[in-house]
Design an enzyme around this catalytic site. Structure first.
Site, PDB file in Angstrom:
ATOM      1  N   MET A   1      -5.597   8.119   3.266  1.00 39.99           N
ATOM      2  CA  MET A   1      -6.592   8.207   2.198  1.00 39.99           C
ATOM      3  C   MET A   1      -6.310   7.191   1.106  1.00 39.99           C
ATOM      4  O   MET A   1      -5.183   7.073   0.633  1.00 39.99           O
ATOM      5  CB  MET A   1      -6.582   9.645   1.641  1.00 39.99           C
ATOM      6  CG  MET A   1      -7.590   9.884   0.550  1.00 39.99           C
ATOM      7  SD  MET A   1      -9.300   9.644   1.149  1.00 39.99           S
ATOM      8  CE  MET A   1     -10.050   9.015  -0.357  1.00 39.99           C
ATOM      9  N   GLU A   2      -7.390   6.533   0.674  1.00 35.82           N
ATOM     10  CA  GLU A   2      -7.280   5.371  -0.213  1.00 35.82           C
ATOM     11  C   GLU A   2      -7.271   5.698  -1.698  1.00 35.82           C
ATOM     12  O   GLU A   2      -7.678   4.858  -2.511  1.00 35.82           O
ATOM     13  CB  GLU A   2      -8.447   4.417   0.085  1.00 35.82           C
ATOM     14  CG  GLU A   2      -9.855   4.924  -0.344  1.00 35.82           C
ATOM     15  CD  GLU A   2     -10.633   5.636   0.762  1.00 35.82           C
ATOM     16  OE1 GLU A   2     -10.014   6.131   1.718  1.00 35.82           O
ATOM     17  OE2 GLU A   2     -11.872   5.693   0.648  1.00 35.82           O
TER      18      GLU A   2
ATOM     19  N   GLU B   1      -6.531   1.097   4.232  1.00 35.87           N
ATOM     20  CA  GLU B   1      -6.522   1.824   2.955  1.00 35.87           C
ATOM     21  C   GLU B   1      -6.362   0.853   1.787  1.00 35.87           C
ATOM     22  O   GLU B   1      -6.973   1.026   0.739  1.00 35.87           O
ATOM     23  CB  GLU B   1      -5.423   2.889   2.931  1.00 35.87           C
ATOM     24  CG  GLU B   1      -5.461   3.879   4.094  1.00 35.87           C
ATOM     25  CD  GLU B   1      -6.816   4.536   4.332  1.00 35.87           C
ATOM     26  OE1 GLU B   1      -7.596   4.676   3.366  1.00 35.87           O
ATOM     27  OE2 GLU B   1      -7.095   4.895   5.507  1.00 35.87           O
TER      28      GLU B   1
HETATM   29 ZN    ZN Z   1     -11.601   4.280   5.303  1.00 33.16          ZN
END
Ligand code: ZN
Length: 867
Positions: free
Chosen positions: A274-275, A309
């Site tokens: 998750m970014e 990410e």
């Molecule tokens: Zn993505």
């Protein structure tokens, strides 16, 4: 009043056309966390501003939250109500300060959305709608806020406290009981962001630290945070991060914008990573690597996900999505970016082959089944179900086609325009396409159908010769999909070229044909020999191409085409045609494939990784995808027969390839990876030939391996077979790695993917193994997910595979709906099977839908799969 007992449990459908700008903005939020696994107190202070003239109240989304106090401008609020899970506060002025307090229990959060506990640490996952499980907030991506976060917690348990943005201050709590062994930290993120990008992590972690100096001279502190014991496995991820940062500067002109960039590895995670702004949270499988525990595939995936990410910092964070229907705006584009990055690190051609194989394995079946949806969907029940291969991988293909149409310079100008124009805002797919049009000087009106029409286009390409002339007849059609019975023609960028069937020489330059109509004809003049058609080179359009090329033409292209992808593709088509004929007629004519494989295998000009890809047979499921009615047993038999014949006929060549690929010591380089890949592919064919020494050879490789690629490759070969070395290898692997849960996943997965005929029983037994748990998504996917894509085992004619998977999914849904719902699609392929299997599959889907207390995630996937 509605009677709750008879109220239908039909979840609400969210529609794209219903989008409305937010009633209230939240320019600032301050969060104060008193962290405790059983009871974390969350105090949120929101500055809210009315958006335009209206008298609607402030609606703050919640999910299983109870407000302990609600203050408006510092005083106890009057008249607030709950609308289902949401908090509704009537407000009179243009702007107010809202304060709420809730208490949540991260330890009991098995959904792994919101704030949860994993291996002793606390961490968050908010995309798409997890923030509302932490605090009351307008949890939608077009509400952008500046975040200030304060965390307080036990110092021994949570020595490290991380959040988005930059660290501001930290200290020990003082005095009295409250100060006992506790400390605090504050982080500020200067960039306004939607709530789905919020993150915090608290845990006993150490960092592999590094630095990166950006192109304008900003010095960035990098940290990969893990348990102390895992520290030696973080160099690869850190290196990949630095490469990604440099790549985004040189290829897209995009620079990092904070002083720190942290990544945390977490054991329990619903997907890859998750970014979150400045604080990426990763599934530990996409961080941890050393030669003993990670395969080359793992190394490559780590670099790709780290890059993905990181690239989101621009394509996702600086420019985010207006609403979740626009998800592919950030995901499709970012996948395209990470694919380009990975291609630049090694062989572009091999990367393209891998990506297309992945697209065909996951997206094509999705696009032809009950869950087919456009790249920009029109409606959903649960947005988590739309993090799909269509949004990600077909979305990436759509971006790739625009870059092909524009060419590199104009495409770069268009992305510059997009980033500049929409920086700091929440944008739409339409915004992106308009930038492509403006900077590219092209009209993409018809091209936009790629966003609105689901289904994989089919192209037929027939080349006929009349003397010195050749006529290429192209035609396209898009099949009906749920809710879209009639389709319009698409814009298909098809790269093509002709080769002389005698001399092998190119007869023209590569052309880019934009097929826009249902049918089109192209005439080639002055041909001196019979042409052979090379089409959709580089897989320039994500379509299914049917041609009138003969086995001879395909064999010829597999040896002579100058586009490596097209060469691979010709071989695949030849293999597919051969296998499909064998399945339908019951007997195989293997000569042409054997000669083509021999040519490729012994072609010294080719790189090893390419050879390994090219000589692999299409998977059982991909063969199934070509058939009206899938017969898993006949497909398996046909494929095994061809494998056996290839193994026997080319015995000497496989042995030579195997011996030639014996690497000395582990090295992670494209050449060494290619050698390892060829080695295990050759081993597989040697085993398929029935050679008496195959098990010895595999076991020798298993024992001597100084890396996981060789070890797992050998294990897979043994696990598919019947030798007594099989048990020995499985036991030795288990003993060696039982305390390493990432490697133990491979142990489960390899058995779930086994081609043996007792795999269904074996998998049922493994579900009762002491190391099996549904609570960890990686483990659940390693067994259940892998088994359900093992076409032959899952589709065991008894139906036991279906029943087993449905049982597991029903159990998993009670813990973790997101992860359970992702595993529904294999059951939804029932239309493709014979009546007996189809009825059994449907019965399991019906059983799922009828389960009391089913999540809306599962309800949506399973009920749509019945249609
Ligand atoms: Zn993505």
């Amino acid at each position: 009043m509605a009677d709750a007992r008879i109220a239908p449990q039909t979840p609400q459908i969210i529609r794209r056309e219903d989008y409305r700008a937010p009633d209230w903005f939240v320019p600032e939020i301050a969060l104060d966390f008193d962290l405790d696994p059983t009871a974390t107190r969350v105090q949120a202070t929101l500055k809210v501003e009315r958006n335009g003239a209206h008298d609607r109240p402030l609606v703050l989304n919640g999910d299983a939250l109870a407000a302990e106090s609600v203050l408006v401008d510092g005083v106890e609020a009057q008249g607030w109500t709950m609308d289902g899970p949401d908090l509704v506060i009537p407000l009179t002025g243009e702007s107010h300060t809202i304060e709420t307090v809730v208490t949540i229990a991260p330890e009991r959060n098995t959904q792994l959305q919101g704030l949860y506990a994993s291996s002793g640490m606390l961490c968050t996952q908010c995309e798409a709608e997890g923030f509302r499980r932490i605090t009351f907030f307008p949890d939608r991506p077009d509400v952008l806020s500046k975040y200030k976060v304060r965390m307080t917690g036990d110092k021994a348990r949570f020595p490290v406290l991380l959040a988005n943005g930059d660290p501001i201050a930290q200290g020990d709590c003082e005095g009295g009981d409250a100060g006992d062994g506790r400390h605090w930290a504050e982080w500020h993120d200067p960039f306004p962001k939607p709530s789905y990008l919020f993150a915090l992590v608290a845990g006993d972690l150490v960092a592999n630290k590094g630095h990166f100096t950006t192109m304008s001279g900003r010095k960035v502190d990098l940290g990969i945070w893990v348990r102390e014991a895992d520290l030696p496995k973080t160099d690869h991820a850190l290196h990949a991060l630095k490469l990604s940062m440099a790549w985004d500067e040189s290829v897209y002109g995009r620079e990092y914008d904070l002083d720190v960039f942290n990544i945390v590895a977490v054991d329990d995670f619903n997907f890859g990573a998750m970014e979150n702004k400045g604080l990426n949270v990763f599934n530990s499988r996409y961080i941890l690597a050393d030669p003993d525990t990670a395969t080359d595939y793992d190394y490559d995936a780590i670099a790709a996900v780290v890059a993905h990410e990181y690239f989101h910092n621009w394509s996702g964070n600086r420019v985010t999505c207006r609403d979740w229907f626009q998800l592919s705006l950030k995901e499709g584009f970012t996948v395209f970016r990470d694919q380009s990055f990975s291609g630049d690190q090694g062989s572009k051609a091999v990367k393209r082959i891998e990506d297309v194989r992945g697209l065909r394995a996951s997206q094509f079946p999705e696009d032809s089944g009950p869950l087919a949806h456009p790249v920009r969907p029109d409606e959903y029940i649960e947005i988590s179900n739309f993090y799909t291969a269509t949004i990600y991988n077909k979305g990436a293909e759509v971006i790739r086609m625009m870059s092909t149409i524009l060419g590199p310079q104009k495409f770069r100008a268009a992305t510059d325009l997009y980033f500049d124009r929409f920086d700091g805002t929440a944008a739409t797919c339409e915004d992106f396409v308009r930038c492509m049009e403006e900077a590219g000087g092209v009209d993409l009106t018809q091209f936009r159908r790629w966003y609105s029409q689901a289904g994989t286009p089919r192209v037929s390409a027939n080349l006929t010769q009349e003397g010195g002339k050749a006529r290429l007849k192209l035609a396209q059609s898009v099949p009906p999909t749920p809710g879209q019975p009639v389709k319009e023609p698409m814009v298909l960028p098809l790269k093509l070229k002709l080769f002389g069937g005698v001399t092998g020489r190119p007869m023209c330059d590569e052309q880019l044909v934009l097929l826009k109509d249902a049918a089109q004809e192209i005439v080639f003049e002055n041909l001196s020999e019979t042409p052979v058609l090379s089409i959709n080179r580089g897989f320039s359009a994500p379509v299914i191409v049917e041609t009138n090329r003969t086995a001879k033409d395909l064999a010829f292209l597999s040896a002579h085409d100058d586009d490596p992808f097209a060469r691979y593709e010709a071989m695949q088509q030849l293999m597919l045609d051969t296998l499909v004929a064998a399945v339908t007629s019951g007997k195989g004519e293997h000569g042409a494939v054997i000669e083509a494989v021999r040519n490729t295998l012994t072609d010294a000009s080719l790189d090893q990784a390419f050879i390994a890809e090219a000589v692999l047979l299409p998977s059982d499921s991909f063969i199934g995808d070509q058939m009206g009615v899938v017969d898993p047993d006949a497909i398996f038999a046909a494929r095994e027969a061809l494998r056996g014949d290839l193994g026997k006929a080319l015995n000497a060549e496989w042995r030579a390839a195997y011996d030639g690929a014996q690497a000395n010591r582990f090295e992670y380089s494209p050449a060494a990876k290619g050698a390892r890949r060829v080695k295990t592919v050759a081993l597989g064919y040697i085993a398929a030939s029935g050679a008496a020494d195959a098990a010895e050879l595999a076991f020798g490789q298993f024992e001597a391996a100084d890396n996981m690629t060789d070890r797992q490759g050998a294990l897979t070969t043994l696990v598919n077979g019947n030798s007594e070395k099989r048990t020995e290898a499985l036991e030795s692997f288990y003993q060696r790695y039982q305390s390493n849960f990432l490697v133990l996943d491979k142990w489960f997965q390899t058995q779930a993917l086994s081609s043996r005929d007792d795999t269904a029983q074996a998998v049922e037994a493994l579900a009762n193994h002491k190391d099996f748990t549904l609570a960890n998504p990686n483990r659940a996917r390693a067994l259940i997910g892998a088994f359900s894509v093992n076409q032959r085992a899952f589709h065991d004619v008894s139906g036991r595979g279906y029943r087993f998977v449905a049982d597991q999914l029903i159990a998993l849904d009670r813990l973790n709906p997101q992860t359970a719902a992702k595993l529904v699609p294999p059951l939804g392929r029932w239309k493709r099977f014979d009546a007996g299997r189809a009825a059994k599959m449907r019965a399991e889907l019906e059983r799922i839908v009828a389960t009391p207390g089913l999540s809306k995630d599962m309800f949506e996937q399973a009920s749509k799969s019945l249609d």
